[in-house]
Scaffold this motif. Structure first.
Motif, mmCIF file in Angstrom:
data_model
loop_
_atom_site.group_PDB
_atom_site.id
_atom_site.type_symbol
_atom_site.label_atom_id
_atom_site.label_comp_id
_atom_site.label_asym_id
_atom_site.label_seq_id
_atom_site.Cartn_x
_atom_site.Cartn_y
_atom_site.Cartn_z
ATOM 1 N N PRO A 115 16.618 -16.147 -10.265
ATOM 2 C CA PRO A 115 16.364 -15.546 -8.951
ATOM 3 C C PRO A 115 16.853 -16.439 -7.819
ATOM 4 C CG PRO A 115 14.312 -16.326 -9.942
ATOM 5 C CD PRO A 115 15.378 -16.526 -10.965
ATOM 6 N N GLY A 116 17.143 -15.799 -6.680
ATOM 7 C CA GLY A 116 17.484 -16.545 -5.477
ATOM 8 C C GLY A 116 18.969 -16.678 -5.231
ATOM 9 N N THR A 117 19.811 -16.068 -6.062
ATOM 10 C CA THR A 117 21.249 -16.183 -5.828
ATOM 11 C C THR A 117 21.681 -15.229 -4.714
ATOM 12 O OG1 THR A 117 21.682 -14.552 -7.545
ATOM 13 C CG2 THR A 117 21.748 -16.857 -8.211
ATOM 14 N N ALA A 118 22.833 -15.545 -4.107
ATOM 15 C CA ALA A 118 23.273 -14.795 -2.924
ATOM 16 C C ALA A 118 23.497 -13.318 -3.235
ATOM 17 C CB ALA A 118 24.563 -15.416 -2.381
ATOM 18 N N GLU A 119 24.039 -13.018 -4.439
ATOM 19 C CA GLU A 119 24.365 -11.600 -4.701
ATOM 20 C C GLU A 119 23.122 -10.738 -4.904
ATOM 21 O OE1 GLU A 119 24.843 -13.504 -8.861
ATOM 22 O OE2 GLU A 119 25.230 -14.099 -6.801
ATOM 23 N N ARG A 120 21.956 -11.385 -5.062
ATOM 24 C CA ARG A 120 20.718 -10.615 -5.225
ATOM 25 C C ARG A 120 19.827 -10.688 -3.985
ATOM 26 N NH1 ARG A 120 18.587 -9.599 -10.493
ATOM 27 N NH2 ARG A 120 20.415 -9.115 -11.704
ATOM 28 N N ALA A 121 20.394 -11.220 -2.896
ATOM 29 C CA ALA A 121 19.575 -11.428 -1.699
ATOM 30 C C ALA A 121 19.025 -10.124 -1.135
ATOM 31 C CB ALA A 121 20.392 -12.161 -0.634
ATOM 32 N N LEU A 122 19.720 -9.017 -1.385
ATOM 33 C CA LEU A 122 19.273 -7.743 -0.819
ATOM 34 C C LEU A 122 18.520 -6.883 -1.835
ATOM 35 C CD1 LEU A 122 22.352 -6.841 1.421
ATOM 36 C CD2 LEU A 122 20.159 -7.813 2.110
ATOM 37 N N HIS A 123 18.247 -7.439 -3.011
ATOM 38 C CA HIS A 123 17.403 -6.726 -3.971
ATOM 39 C C HIS A 123 15.952 -6.748 -3.486
ATOM 40 C CE1 HIS A 123 20.249 -7.100 -7.703
ATOM 41 N NE2 HIS A 123 20.852 -6.631 -6.633
ATOM 42 N N LEU A 124 15.117 -5.930 -4.102
ATOM 43 C CA LEU A 124 13.687 -6.052 -3.868
ATOM 44 C C LEU A 124 13.247 -7.462 -4.238
ATOM 45 C CD1 LEU A 124 12.335 -2.736 -5.470
ATOM 46 C CD2 LEU A 124 12.696 -3.203 -3.019
ATOM 47 N N GLN A 125 12.275 -7.963 -3.536
ATOM 48 C CA GLN A 125 11.641 -9.220 -3.909
ATOM 49 C C GLN A 125 10.359 -8.908 -4.689
ATOM 50 O OE1 GLN A 125 13.024 -12.304 -3.411
ATOM 51 N NE2 GLN A 125 14.748 -10.985 -2.822
ATOM 52 N N PRO A 126 9.936 -9.824 -5.559
ATOM 53 C CA PRO A 126 8.690 -9.574 -6.292
ATOM 54 C C PRO A 126 7.521 -9.197 -5.381
ATOM 55 C CG PRO A 126 9.812 -11.474 -7.217
ATOM 56 C CD PRO A 126 10.607 -11.051 -6.005
ATOM 57 N N LEU A 127 7.471 -9.809 -4.192
ATOM 58 C CA LEU A 127 6.375 -9.493 -3.265
ATOM 59 C C LEU A 127 6.398 -8.034 -2.811
ATOM 60 C CD1 LEU A 127 3.969 -10.521 -1.621
ATOM 61 C CD2 LEU A 127 5.580 -11.261 0.165
ATOM 62 N N ASP A 128 7.606 -7.431 -2.722
ATOM 63 C CA ASP A 128 7.688 -6.012 -2.323
ATOM 64 C C ASP A 128 6.943 -5.140 -3.335
ATOM 65 O OD1 ASP A 128 9.398 -6.677 -0.159
ATOM 66 O OD2 ASP A 128 11.143 -6.625 -1.495
ATOM 67 N N VAL A 129 7.155 -5.439 -4.611
ATOM 68 C CA VAL A 129 6.484 -4.652 -5.660
ATOM 69 C C VAL A 129 4.994 -4.975 -5.658
ATOM 70 C CG1 VAL A 129 6.495 -4.041 -8.094
ATOM 71 C CG2 VAL A 129 8.638 -4.731 -6.985
ATOM 72 N N ALA A 130 4.671 -6.245 -5.473
ATOM 73 C CA ALA A 130 3.256 -6.645 -5.442
ATOM 74 C C ALA A 130 2.512 -5.907 -4.328
ATOM 75 C CB ALA A 130 3.154 -8.156 -5.247
ATOM 76 N N GLN A 131 3.159 -5.719 -3.189
ATOM 77 C CA GLN A 131 2.487 -5.030 -2.079
ATOM 78 C C GLN A 131 2.209 -3.562 -2.418
ATOM 79 O OE1 GLN A 131 5.166 -6.379 0.996
ATOM 80 N NE2 GLN A 131 3.660 -7.871 1.747
#
Ligand SMILES: NC(=O)c1ccc[n+]([C@@H]2O[C@H](COP(=O)([O-])OP(=O)(O)OC[C@H]3O[C@@H](n4cnc5c(N)ncnc54)[C@H](OP(=O)(O)O)[C@@H]3O)[C@@H](O)[C@H]2O)c1
Length: 226
Positions: free
Chosen positions: A182-198
């Motif tokens: 996680p944390g690479t530039a090409e995935r910067a616009l993916h959902l973050q784990p916190l989005d799903v947690a919310q």
């Protein structure tokens, strides 16, 4: 509350967020011996092993857990032609058998809670691909279709004991899923784990007369496919 698959990624973000909101969280994973976030008790859990799932459910019941979030899962992407029996067992045992075992091990606890006048909830983290498939996604999406079916059957079977069941279906999320870092530039616009947690927090905080059957969420950059 109990989270199956809480050692990293979406499950860990849920554990942290829910604990911050005052929940007493029991997390389970195979890698359970690292430092646990404040308010989170980590227990060893292998969802493919019936005795491990039973012990986890018993510990959660003893702690008075009011909900189960079943998040544990693995990815696998390859052509059907190159999918082995071992691949099949790894994916189906983790994603499908794991959910079956967790559902059946927690059910008696939720029945006892109902008899005592208490509510319970189950949230399954499936995927946006629990209703569609694509080339190289056959085995993984089969497991997610199956998780959706188990989730919906559980909703039917749980209704007499007031069990509210929700399927959360994330799109592309920046985690360790399928060996990613996680944390690479090409995935910067993916959902973050916190989005799903919310989303999970929203579901678990719904008023007791409200049952949220399903939540689908995507990063804006993911192509729209229904
Ligand atoms: N990332 C995505 O793009 C995405 C999209 C849609 C849906 N999902 C789903 O979201 C869920 C969480 O995935 P993630 O993205 O957060 O991936 P992740 O970072 O790889 O985390 C997976 C979690 O599942 C646990 N797990 C795997 N096998 C297990 C087993 N046999 N017993 C107990 N726990 C096990 C892992 O813990 P241990 O390895 O320590 O056991 C870990 O805590 C999965 O069901 C996945 O299918 C992910």
């Amino acid at each position: 509350m109990a989270i199956a698959g809480a050692s990293r990624g979406i499950g860990q973000a849920m554990a942290v967020l829910l604990a911050e909101h005052g929940a007493s969280v029991i997390g389970g994973a195979r890698a359970a011996d690292g430092p646990a976030p404040p308010g989170v008790r980590m227990l060893a859990l292998d969802v493919t092993d019936a005795s491990s799932v039973r012990a986890f459910a018993d510990a959660a019941a003893d702690a008075g857990a009011d909900s189960l979030v079943h998040n544990a899962g693995v990815g696998f992407f390859a052509p059907i032609e190159h999918t082995s029996v071992a691949d099949y067992h790894r994916v189906m045992d983790t994603n499908v058998l794991g959910l079956l075992l967790a559902s059946q091990c927690f059910f008696p606890h939720f029945r006892r809670r109902h008899a005592a006048g208490l509510d319970s909830q189950v949230v399954t983290i499936t995927s946006d691909v629990s209703t569609r498939t694509f080339a190289h996604g056959g085995l993984y999406t089969a497991s997610k279709y199956a998780q959706r079916a188990l989730t919906q059957a559980l909703a039917h079977e749980g209704q007499p004991i007031g069990l509210r069941v929700t399927e959360i279906r994330p799109g592309m999320t920046d985690t360790h899923f399928n060996g990613h870092v996680p944390g690479t530039a090409e995935r910067a616009l993916h959902l973050q784990p916190l989005d799903v947690a919310q989303s999970v927090l929203h579901v678990l905080c719904a008023p007791r007369h409200v049952r949220i059957d399903e939540v689908v969420l995507h990063p804006v950059v993911q192509p729209v496919v229904f």
